[in-house]
Motif scaffolding. Sequence first.
Motif, short mmCIF file in Angstrom:
data_model
loop_
_atom_site.label_atom_id
_atom_site.label_comp_id
_atom_site.label_asym_id
_atom_site.label_seq_id
_atom_site.Cartn_x
_atom_site.Cartn_y
_atom_site.Cartn_z
N GLY A 228 -31.01 21.22 1.81
CA GLY A 228 -29.96 20.48 0.81
C GLY A 228 -29.42 19.07 1.63
N HIS B 296 -23.01 15.53 -7.52
CA HIS B 296 -24.18 16.34 -7.16
C HIS B 296 -24.85 15.39 -6.11
CE1 HIS B 296 -24.16 20.09 -9.66
NE2 HIS B 296 -23.30 19.03 -10.45
N ARG C 152 -27.60 14.05 -3.85
CA ARG C 152 -29.12 14.14 -3.97
C ARG C 152 -29.53 12.88 -3.05
NH1 ARG C 152 -32.28 15.95 -8.91
NH2 ARG C 152 -31.60 18.43 -9.04
N TYR D 76 -28.04 28.47 -10.18
CA TYR D 76 -28.65 27.76 -11.38
C TYR D 76 -29.68 28.69 -12.09
CZ TYR D 76 -26.32 24.02 -9.17
OH TYR D 76 -25.26 23.02 -8.52
N THR E 148 -32.19 28.67 -7.80
CA THR E 148 -31.66 27.86 -6.81
C THR E 148 -29.90 27.89 -6.90
OG1 THR E 148 -31.65 25.78 -7.69
CG2 THR E 148 -33.41 26.54 -6.42
N TYR E 149 -29.23 27.19 -6.08
CA TYR E 149 -27.89 27.39 -6.10
C TYR E 149 -27.26 26.33 -5.38
CZ TYR E 149 -26.73 29.15 -1.35
OH TYR E 149 -26.32 29.30 0.14
N GLY E 150 -25.95 25.83 -5.83
CA GLY E 150 -25.38 24.93 -5.03
C GLY E 150 -23.72 25.54 -4.73
N VAL F 264 -20.93 18.64 -4.90
CA VAL F 264 -21.67 20.06 -4.89
C VAL F 264 -22.79 19.63 -4.15
CG1 VAL F 264 -22.78 21.55 -6.06
CG2 VAL F 264 -20.98 20.57 -7.15
N ILE F 265 -23.09 20.41 -3.12
CA ILE F 265 -24.64 20.53 -2.17
C ILE F 265 -25.50 21.55 -2.89
CG2 ILE F 265 -25.62 21.00 -0.01
CD1 ILE F 265 -23.00 20.23 1.34
N ASP F 266 -26.42 20.83 -3.39
CA ASP F 266 -27.53 21.45 -4.49
C ASP F 266 -28.55 22.04 -3.31
OD1 ASP F 266 -26.40 21.75 -6.98
OD2 ASP F 266 -26.93 19.91 -7.15
N LEU F 267 -28.90 23.43 -3.38
CA LEU F 267 -29.91 23.40 -2.42
C LEU F 267 -31.24 24.01 -2.97
CD1 LEU F 267 -27.84 26.22 -0.01
CD2 LEU F 267 -28.22 23.74 0.05
N LYS F 268 -32.28 23.72 -2.26
CA LYS F 268 -33.50 23.96 -2.79
C LYS F 268 -34.45 24.79 -1.92
CE LYS F 268 -36.29 20.64 -4.29
NZ LYS F 268 -36.97 19.42 -4.77
#
Length: 464
Positions: free
Chosen positions: A311, A375, A377, A428, A432-434, A443-447
């Motif tokens: 992320g 978010h 990005r 989500y 995935t989740y943030g 928000v730190i969104d993770l992949k």
Amino acid sequence: MASNGNDGDIKSSFSFSDFPEDVQICILSFLDQSELGTFASTSKRFLSLCLHDQRLWFSMCDRRWGRSKTLINKWGNGKISYKLLYKTLLEYENLIGFWRRCGTSAGTAVQPSSPLVFFEWGPFYITGSRVSPSKTGTYEVIKLPFLWISLTSKGESINYLDREGKLELSENLVDSGELSVLDNDLIPVNVSFMGKCHVVLEESVISIGNSLNSSSSPNGRFIKVHSSGNVRGEEYEDVSGSPGSLPDRLMSEIYQHFANRTSPGGNGSSRRQRRREKEKQGRRKLEPEHFVKIVNCSPTPARPLQGLWKGIGDDMSLEFYLTSYDDIGGIACRRIEDSSRPFNGYNPVFWTSSTTLIEPPFSAEEEYEYHSRVHLRPPAEADDCHDHLQRSDHGAVSRMLHMTSSYDLVIPGTTINPRQVEGRIWQYRNGTYGFGFLRNNYVIDLKHIAQDGHLLDTMEFSND
């Protein structure tokens, strides 16, 4: 054919021996090695079949690895027995996946050593690659091959450390046994298992041709080392079982003394020549590298947040995260950083004592907590107004979880504003989740780092 005496009720019975041999081989190929050994003890004929029939061992290799993982007829240039290949690949198989380096390392000449390592199948070899976040401000990861593991046509193990990550391996190059003189940056190494979840790489002190005669490396494959004690406590969450302890200085010196001895009548002149060549190059002997396996690197239905993630952090750089479910019923997330940095293994990004995800509908306050945040990005994606995860991004969140940060773990009992330590995890719909803390507005969104055994968003490493 057997009959019970009734014309309308005829039953047929066949023994396993009555089946054609190709059918027998097909059935037996579903067994593992221990099960095959039990079956072989039933008769002399089956003993011979299980021990010596190459068709059976080919079928076993092909069923386990040949359908989608590697080209089994290319290993050893297609000249080794499939029984030997099966036993070898069975040992190699434990390497596949993600490992985390523990301890210090000098890395390569062109790049500091990454704490994350990924092993994967090749056509006739296994590749170990160092994986690190790119510095481009994107989700791309740098994949730099550094270790090649294969077999010669004589069934000898051939393991080389590629310091520059530039080697293009071919069958003829492996079979020639001349990799060591091809490039000064290729270093023969031993791969030593200390249990199933701890591996040590150290520079080899014997030639490939002599490896089969070494009592410490039977059949030219991996060395197995048994040890008592434990690895550092910060690695516990990444492994199962109890890996061996790192050798202390005295035992290491004793080992080096005997490992570097030149036995009478041995190939001492060639060793001395190689040592002189290394001294001329001005290169010191590599220090051993220790790796601990990350055994739970993917989510499961029961543990949807588990695994390796990546992320964009608050400094807009890419970071790796490891989320794990602990033994006391909580969830911890840590950044994967260089383990040589003090206390980094003891600083979780967040921790929560609850694993129960809250289902929608959410309260108006919780809706606001999510939709009022930006978010994080990559800049290229953030510039795209359509793909900016705008604040009206309704329906993206499938479940939610309350969390606490590491503050109340480090300073227990300290009175702190709840907004400074509390946060939320948003899962989500795509799996995935943030996460974000109440004290921040983002928000730190993770992949996912990998999917179906393959790294995602890889890029070539450049020396420029």
